[in-house]
Design a protein around this motif. Structure first.
Motif, PDB file in Angstrom:
ATOM      1  N   VAL A 169     -19.869  30.174   4.923  1.00  8.04           N
ATOM      2  CA  VAL A 169     -20.348  31.549   4.917  1.00  8.04           C
ATOM      3  C   VAL A 169     -21.317  31.765   3.754  1.00  8.04           C
ATOM      4  CG1 VAL A 169     -19.639  33.960   4.660  1.00  8.04           C
ATOM      5  CG2 VAL A 169     -18.269  32.391   6.043  1.00  8.04           C
ATOM      6  N   GLU A 170     -21.005  31.187   2.613  1.00  5.86           N
ATOM      7  CA  GLU A 170     -21.810  31.408   1.411  1.00  5.86           C
ATOM      8  C   GLU A 170     -23.142  30.663   1.438  1.00  5.86           C
ATOM      9  OE1 GLU A 170     -19.693  30.791  -2.236  1.00  5.86           O
ATOM     10  OE2 GLU A 170     -17.973  31.929  -1.533  1.00  5.86           O
ATOM     11  N   VAL A 171     -23.181  29.488   2.028  1.00  6.71           N
ATOM     12  CA  VAL A 171     -24.401  28.686   1.955  1.00  6.71           C
ATOM     13  C   VAL A 171     -25.015  28.386   3.319  1.00  6.71           C
ATOM     14  CG1 VAL A 171     -23.755  27.628  -0.239  1.00  6.71           C
ATOM     15  CG2 VAL A 171     -23.104  26.507   1.889  1.00  6.71           C
ATOM     16  N   TYR A 172     -24.586  29.082   4.339  1.00  4.34           N
ATOM     17  CA  TYR A 172     -25.106  28.841   5.681  1.00  4.34           C
ATOM     18  C   TYR A 172     -26.555  29.289   5.770  1.00  4.34           C
ATOM     19  CZ  TYR A 172     -25.570  28.952  10.740  1.00  4.34           C
ATOM     20  OH  TYR A 172     -25.994  28.748  12.018  1.00  4.34           O
ATOM     21  N   GLU A 173     -27.351  28.490   6.416  1.00  3.84           N
ATOM     22  CA  GLU A 173     -28.754  28.833   6.632  1.00  3.84           C
ATOM     23  C   GLU A 173     -29.042  28.713   8.126  1.00  3.84           C
ATOM     24  OE1 GLU A 173     -32.432  30.211   5.807  1.00  3.84           O
ATOM     25  OE2 GLU A 173     -30.866  29.976   4.315  1.00  3.84           O
ATOM     26  N   GLU A 174     -29.546  29.759   8.705  1.00  2.00           N
ATOM     27  CA  GLU A 174     -29.868  29.767  10.131  1.00  2.00           C
ATOM     28  C   GLU A 174     -31.019  28.802  10.391  1.00  2.00           C
ATOM     29  OE1 GLU A 174     -28.945  30.700  13.803  1.00  2.00           O
ATOM     30  OE2 GLU A 174     -28.032  31.872  12.219  1.00  2.00           O
ATOM     31  N   ALA A 175     -30.897  28.017  11.437  1.00  3.73           N
ATOM     32  CA  ALA A 175     -31.933  27.047  11.801  1.00  3.73           C
ATOM     33  C   ALA A 175     -33.032  27.708  12.629  1.00  3.73           C
ATOM     34  CB  ALA A 175     -31.305  25.900  12.596  1.00  3.73           C
ATOM     35  N   GLN A 179     -35.928  29.231  11.953  1.00  4.65           N
ATOM     36  CA  GLN A 179     -36.293  30.586  11.561  1.00  4.65           C
ATOM     37  C   GLN A 179     -37.751  30.715  11.103  1.00  4.65           C
ATOM     38  OE1 GLN A 179     -34.183  33.449  11.717  1.00  4.65           O
ATOM     39  NE2 GLN A 179     -33.335  31.928  13.111  1.00  4.65           N
ATOM     40  N   TYR A 180     -38.514  29.628  11.200  1.00  3.66           N
ATOM     41  CA  TYR A 180     -39.903  29.678  10.739  1.00  3.66           C
ATOM     42  C   TYR A 180     -40.678  30.807  11.408  1.00  3.66           C
ATOM     43  CZ  TYR A 180     -44.751  28.421   9.933  1.00  3.66           C
ATOM     44  OH  TYR A 180     -46.066  28.454   9.574  1.00  3.66           O
ATOM     45  N   TRP A 181     -40.627  30.868  12.724  1.00  6.60           N
ATOM     46  CA  TRP A 181     -41.422  31.859  13.448  1.00  6.60           C
ATOM     47  C   TRP A 181     -40.869  33.262  13.249  1.00  6.60           C
ATOM     48  CZ3 TRP A 181     -45.854  30.027  14.263  1.00  6.60           C
ATOM     49  CH2 TRP A 181     -46.031  28.689  14.587  1.00  6.60           C
ATOM     50  N   VAL A 182     -39.586  33.373  13.115  1.00  4.29           N
ATOM     51  CA  VAL A 182     -38.990  34.687  12.891  1.00  4.29           C
ATOM     52  C   VAL A 182     -39.405  35.209  11.519  1.00  4.29           C
ATOM     53  CG1 VAL A 182     -36.810  35.933  12.618  1.00  4.29           C
ATOM     54  CG2 VAL A 182     -37.046  34.180  14.407  1.00  4.29           C
ATOM     55  N   LYS A 183     -39.367  34.358  10.518  1.00  5.19           N
ATOM     56  CA  LYS A 183     -39.719  34.775   9.164  1.00  5.19           C
ATOM     57  C   LYS A 183     -41.219  35.033   9.022  1.00  5.19           C
ATOM     58  CE  LYS A 183     -35.818  32.620   6.937  1.00  5.19           C
ATOM     59  NZ  LYS A 183     -35.332  31.600   6.017  1.00  5.19           N
ATOM     60  N   GLN A 184     -42.036  34.341   9.811  1.00  3.76           N
ATOM     61  CA  GLN A 184     -43.464  34.546   9.742  1.00  3.76           C
ATOM     62  C   GLN A 184     -43.909  35.793  10.503  1.00  3.76           C
ATOM     63  OE1 GLN A 184     -45.628  32.692   7.938  1.00  3.76           O
ATOM     64  NE2 GLN A 184     -43.878  31.533   7.231  1.00  3.76           N
ATOM     65  N   GLY A 185     -43.029  36.325  11.290  1.00  2.00           N
ATOM     66  CA  GLY A 185     -43.377  37.516  12.057  1.00  2.00           C
ATOM     67  C   GLY A 185     -44.246  37.182  13.267  1.00  2.00           C
ATOM     68  N   ARG A 186     -44.358  35.894  13.569  1.00  2.00           N
ATOM     69  CA  ARG A 186     -45.187  35.459  14.703  1.00  2.00           C
ATOM     70  C   ARG A 186     -44.304  34.769  15.717  1.00  2.00           C
ATOM     71  NH1 ARG A 186     -49.225  31.521  12.109  1.00  2.00           N
ATOM     72  NH2 ARG A 186     -47.970  31.641  10.257  1.00  2.00           N
ATOM     73  N   GLN A 187     -44.575  35.021  16.944  1.00  4.65           N
ATOM     74  CA  GLN A 187     -43.870  34.317  17.991  1.00  4.65           C
ATOM     75  C   GLN A 187     -44.880  33.943  19.061  1.00  4.65           C
ATOM     76  OE1 GLN A 187     -40.470  36.459  19.360  1.00  4.65           O
ATOM     77  NE2 GLN A 187     -39.525  36.507  17.352  1.00  4.65           N
ATOM     78  N   GLY A 188     -44.746  32.805  19.611  1.00  2.00           N
ATOM     79  CA  GLY A 188     -45.642  32.367  20.688  1.00  2.00           C
ATOM     80  C   GLY A 188     -46.923  31.769  20.141  1.00  2.00           C
ATOM     81  N   LYS A 189     -47.937  31.624  21.055  1.00  2.00           N
ATOM     82  CA  LYS A 189     -49.212  30.978  20.706  1.00  2.00           C
ATOM     83  C   LYS A 189     -50.130  31.953  19.984  1.00  2.00           C
ATOM     84  CE  LYS A 189     -49.276  27.870  24.601  1.00  2.00           C
ATOM     85  NZ  LYS A 189     -50.015  27.414  25.759  1.00  2.00           N
ATOM     86  N   ARG A 190     -51.082  31.350  19.234  1.00  2.00           N
ATOM     87  CA  ARG A 190     -52.120  32.153  18.588  1.00  2.00           C
ATOM     88  C   ARG A 190     -53.070  32.725  19.637  1.00  2.00           C
ATOM     89  NH1 ARG A 190     -55.051  29.101  13.729  1.00  2.00           N
ATOM     90  NH2 ARG A 190     -55.941  28.078  15.489  1.00  2.00           N
ATOM     91  N   SER A 191     -53.475  33.933  19.427  1.00  2.00           N
ATOM     92  CA  SER A 191     -54.458  34.505  20.361  1.00  2.00           C
ATOM     93  C   SER A 191     -55.848  34.249  19.816  1.00  2.00           C
ATOM     94  CB  SER A 191     -54.206  36.002  20.549  1.00  2.00           C
ATOM     95  OG  SER A 191     -54.277  36.663  19.312  1.00  2.00           O
ATOM     96  N   GLY A 192     -56.810  34.095  20.662  1.00  2.00           N
ATOM     97  CA  GLY A 192     -58.145  33.990  20.182  1.00  2.00           C
ATOM     98  C   GLY A 192     -58.917  32.954  20.742  1.00  2.00           C
TER      99      GLY A 192
END
Length: 91
Positions: A70-76, A78-91
């Motif tokens: 509980v104290e040291v658990y890290e969710e796997a 999470q890169y895209w969640v933390k970056q605020g981006r999901q899916g492919k880049r538009s453009g």
């Protein structure tokens, strides 16, 4: 395993035993008798106290280990969640 105490602790315990006999039993005992009584306590009773202390420490450590996830658990992943981006880049 023999339970031993330091020379200083032994001297203090002998003095305490002598004082106990003097104040509570109205009987004076010498340091040799008090030392023999201390030796008896260390061989006969100290293992009970020691074993309980070990069991208490072990239980405490096991409880802390159970909380470790509980104290040291890290969710796997999470890169895209933390970056605020999901899916492919538009453009």
């Amino acid at each position: 395993m023999t339970i031993e105490i330091s020379s200083e602790a032994s001297k203090a315990a002998i003095a305490s035993i002598q004082r106990y006999f003097s104040e509570n039993l109205d009987e004076e005992i010498g340091s040799l008798t008090a030392g023999a009584l201390l030796g008896f306590f260390l061989k006969e009773i100290a293992p009970v106290v020691y074993n309980q202390a070990v069991a208490d420490a072990q239980a405490r450590l096991q409880a802390r280990v159970m909380e470790l996830d509980v104290e040291v658990y890290e969710e796997a992943f999470q890169y895209w969640v933390k970056q605020g981006r999901q899916g492919k880049r538009s453009g």
